[in-house]
Scaffold this active site. Structure first.
Site, PDB file in Angstrom:
ATOM      1  N   ALA A 170       0.874  -1.178   0.000  1.00 31.41           N
ATOM      2  CA  ALA A 170       0.000   0.000   0.000  1.00 31.41           C
ATOM      3  C   ALA A 170       0.909   1.225   0.000  1.00 31.41           C
ATOM      4  CB  ALA A 170      -0.930  -0.014   1.206  1.00 31.41           C
ATOM      5  N   ALA A 171       1.481   1.526  -1.155  1.00 35.25           N
ATOM      6  CA  ALA A 171       2.687   2.358  -1.229  1.00 35.25           C
ATOM      7  C   ALA A 171       2.469   3.863  -1.295  1.00 35.25           C
ATOM      8  CB  ALA A 171       3.528   1.920  -2.433  1.00 35.25           C
ATOM      9  N   ALA A 172       1.300   4.325  -1.732  1.00 34.80           N
ATOM     10  CA  ALA A 172       1.103   5.767  -1.918  1.00 34.80           C
ATOM     11  C   ALA A 172       1.216   6.503  -0.573  1.00 34.80           C
ATOM     12  CB  ALA A 172      -0.258   6.039  -2.555  1.00 34.80           C
ATOM     13  N   PRO A 173       1.785   7.711  -0.586  1.00 31.57           N
ATOM     14  CA  PRO A 173       2.259   8.487  -1.743  1.00 31.57           C
ATOM     15  C   PRO A 173       3.662   8.142  -2.227  1.00 31.57           C
ATOM     16  CG  PRO A 173       2.483   9.790   0.238  1.00 31.57           C
ATOM     17  CD  PRO A 173       1.813   8.522   0.656  1.00 31.57           C
ATOM     18  N   LYS A 201       7.915   5.445   1.647  1.00 34.14           N
ATOM     19  CA  LYS A 201       8.634   4.259   2.106  1.00 34.14           C
ATOM     20  C   LYS A 201       9.322   3.556   0.946  1.00 34.14           C
ATOM     21  CE  LYS A 201       5.589   3.742   6.096  1.00 34.14           C
ATOM     22  NZ  LYS A 201       4.805   4.963   5.832  1.00 34.14           N
ATOM     23  N   ASP A 214      -5.033  -5.505  -6.371  1.00 34.92           N
ATOM     24  CA  ASP A 214      -5.328  -5.936  -5.002  1.00 34.92           C
ATOM     25  C   ASP A 214      -4.432  -7.114  -4.627  1.00 34.92           C
ATOM     26  OD1 ASP A 214      -6.729  -8.520  -5.780  1.00 34.92           O
ATOM     27  OD2 ASP A 214      -8.042  -7.062  -6.761  1.00 34.92           O
ATOM     28  N   ASP A 258       2.330  -1.355   5.053  1.00 39.49           N
ATOM     29  CA  ASP A 258       1.899  -0.215   5.874  1.00 39.49           C
ATOM     30  C   ASP A 258       0.394  -0.131   5.676  1.00 39.49           C
ATOM     31  OD1 ASP A 258       2.429   2.025   7.574  1.00 39.49           O
ATOM     32  OD2 ASP A 258       2.074   3.331   5.867  1.00 39.49           O
ATOM     33  N   CYS A 285      -0.367   3.562  11.246  1.00 39.12           N
ATOM     34  CA  CYS A 285      -0.323   4.835  11.967  1.00 39.12           C
ATOM     35  C   CYS A 285      -1.526   4.894  12.906  1.00 39.12           C
ATOM     36  CB  CYS A 285      -0.266   6.026  11.018  1.00 39.12           C
ATOM     37  SG  CYS A 285      -1.603   6.097   9.814  1.00 39.12           S
TER      38      CYS A 285
END
Length: 426
Positions: free
Chosen positions: A109-112, A115, A160, A178, A231
Site C-alpha cells: 500500500a505504497a502511496a504516496p 517508504k 489488489d 503499511d 499509523c
C-alpha cells in the site's frame, strides 16, 4: 470523536498515566518533520552546510529532523529530488526493513511513495521494488513521486493483494505492509482523521488488516522478511493483527532493535511510537520472517542495446522504460517499469522524457547550472549558454533535474509546464 471510547480502548496496552500523556500530546502541534537524502546525489556535509539547523537522526542513515518553519517542501533541492520529506516515525519502516541491493521488494500500500523511495535510496537504485497502490487516484501520485526522484528500481502497479498472491506466491524477499488503518496516529496532522474516528472503524480496519497480512505473508519468499506497520494507536489494529498472523501461519516474529523513545506492550518484540516519547506523530512497527533459507534473486548483469545497465520494457504506447528486473504482470495496471527513457517515434526516433533527466546514470551530456539559472529554468525561462547544439541534461550541484535543447547558444526550456513554478527559497 468519542473521547471516552477512545481512552477506554487504549487500556488494552497503556496505563491510565500513559493514556493521559498521550491525550495531552495530541493537543500539541508537531514541530519537526524529517528529510531523507539521496546520498548518490548529495552528501551529508553538503546538506548540513546549506541547512545548518538540520538535526541528524541518531540512528537512521541519511535522515535529518528539521523545524517545519523552514518549509523545505518549497526549496530548490526538494524540487530537484535531492531529498524526500517524510514524517519522523515513517522513516523507521524502511530502516528496520534493512533492504539490500539484491532484494526483490513489494510495497503493498505504497502511496504516496515515501517508504518505497526511502527503500530505493538505501538500495542505491539496485535490486527491484514493486510499489503497489489499489486506489486509482493515489497511485498517480505515487507514480509522479517515483518519477521525480529518478528511481530505476521501482515499478508502480495498481491491483489488489488477491491478484498479486495468485501470480506471485512465495516470491518477494522483503515486503512492506503499511496497512490502511483508522489513522489515530495522524490526529495532530489531520483534524478530519480525529473527527472521523470511531471504535467501529477500528474494528472494520482490523478485519481488513488481518486479510491483508495473511495475503502479504503468502507473497513472501521462504526466508524472507516483512514489516507490518500502521499509523494507529489501537491494539486491535496492531498487536492483535500480528498475533492473528502468528496463530494462523508458521510466521516468526523478529525483535525490533531497541532505541530511545520506543514503547513496548505485551507483544514486546514490536514497538509503538507515541508522540510523548518519540519525536513524531504515531506509528506501530512489527517485523516478521518466513522460515527456511532465502534463495538469491538473479538480476541481469549485461548492458542492453542502449548501453545502460538493466532490462528494457516497451509498452503499447511505444514508451521505453529501464529497470533492473522485469516481472510479468497479467491483468494488472502497470503505470511505470522503472525509469521512462522516452517514446519511440517512427520518424524522429527516441524522444527523451523528462523522467530520464532525473536518472543519475543517464547517458546524456551534462550542463551544470548556477542556483539562479536553475531557479529561472524551473520557472520556465530560456537560458543563454555558449555550448554545442543538441539535447542536454541540466544539473545543479551535479544533480540532474531537467532536459534542455540547445540551439544557437540558447537552452530551450523543456521543463514540463505543469511542474513549472517560482521557488520561494534555496
Amino acid at each position: 470523536m468519542d473521547s471516552e471510547n477512545f481512552k477506554q480502548h487504549l487500556k488494552k496496552y497503556l496505563s491510565n498515566e500513559n493514556i493521559d500523556k498521550l491525550i495531552t500530546s495530541l493537543n500539541d502541534k508537531q514541530k519537526y518533520s524529517c528529510i531523507i537524502i539521496d546520498e548518490e546525489k548529495i552528501d551529508k556535509e553538503t546538506i548540513k552546510k546549506i541547512y545548518p539547523t538540520l538535526i541528524e537522526h541518531p540512528f537512521v542513515k541519511n535522515a535529518f529532523l528539521y523545524d517545519k518553519e523552514l518549509e523545505l517542501g518549497k526549496s530548490l533541492l526538494f524540487e530537484i529530488g535531492a531529498f524526500y520529506i517524510l514524517e519522523p516515525c515513517s522513516i523507521l519502516v524502511s530502516h528496520f526493513l534493512n533492504p539490500q541491493k539484491d532484494d526483490l521488494i513489494l510495497d503493498i500500500a505504497a502511496a504516496p511513495g515515501g517508504k518505497s523511495i526511502h527503500t530505493s535510496f538505501l538500495m542505491k537504485n539496485k535490486g527491484q521494488i514493486i510499489s503497489n497502490e489499489i486506489s486509482s487516484s493515489r497511485v498517480e501520485i505515487l507514480s509522479s513521486n517515483v518519477e521525480k526522484y529518478g528511481r530505476k528500481n521501482i515499478s508502480v502497479i495498481s491491483t489488489d493483494t488477491k491478484t498479486l498472491k495468485n501470480q506471485f506466491p512465495n516470491t518477494f524477499t522483503k515486503i512492506i505492509l503499511d496497512a490502511p488503518c483508522s489513522g489515530s496516529g495522524m490526529f495532530r496532522k489531520d483534524i478530519n482523521m480525529k473527527e472521523d474516528w470511531t471504535y467501529n472503524k477500528v474494528l472494520s480496519c482490523a478485519t481488513l488488516q488481518k486479510e491483508l497480512i495473511i495475503d502479504a505473508y503468502s507473497l513472501l519468499a521462504e526466508g524472507g522478511e516483512m514489516i507490518y506497520s500502521t499509523c494507529s494507536y489501537s491494539y486491535e489494529e496492531d498487536e492483535e493483527v500480528v498475533q492473528y498472523l502468528l496463530n494462523n501461519t508458521d510466521a516468526i516474529l523478529l525483535d525490533i532493535p531497541s532505541f530511545n523513545g520506543e514503547y513496548r506492550s505485551s507483544l514486546n518484540k514490536t514497538v509503538h511510537l507515541l508522540p510523548f516519547l518519540y519525536q513524531g506523530e504515531g506509528h506501530y512497527i512489527a517485523k516478521i520472517k518466513k522460515p527456511n533459507t532465502l534463495k538469491k534473486i538473479n538480476f541481469p548483469q549485461n548492458k542492453n542495446k542502449y548501453n545502460l545497465d538493466g532490462e528494457i520494457f516497451i509498452n503499447n504506447k511505444n514508451e521505453l522504460f529501464l529497470t533492473n528486473l522485469l516481472l510479468s504482470f497479467k491483468n494488472i495496471r502497470v503505470l511505470r517499469n522503472g525509469i521512462k527513457i522516452g517514446t519511440i517515434d517512427k520518424k524522429l526516433g527516441l524522444i527523451y522524457d523528462h523522467a530520464y533527466a532525473r536518472f543519475l546514470q543517464n547517458n546524456l551530456s551534462k550542463v551544470d547550472l548556477s542556483k539562479e539559472e536553475t531557479i529561472n529554468f524551473i520557472y520556465g525561462l530560456t537560458l543563454n549558454k555558449t555550448i554545442p547544439d543538441g539535447y542536454v541534461n541540466l544539473t545543479y550541484l551535479n544533480i540532474p533535474f531537467a532536459l534542455g535543447k540547445v540551439s544557437k547558444n540558447q537552452i530551450k526550456n523543456h521543463y514540463p509546464k505543469g511542474l513549472r513554478k517560482k521557488l520561494l527559497h534555496y
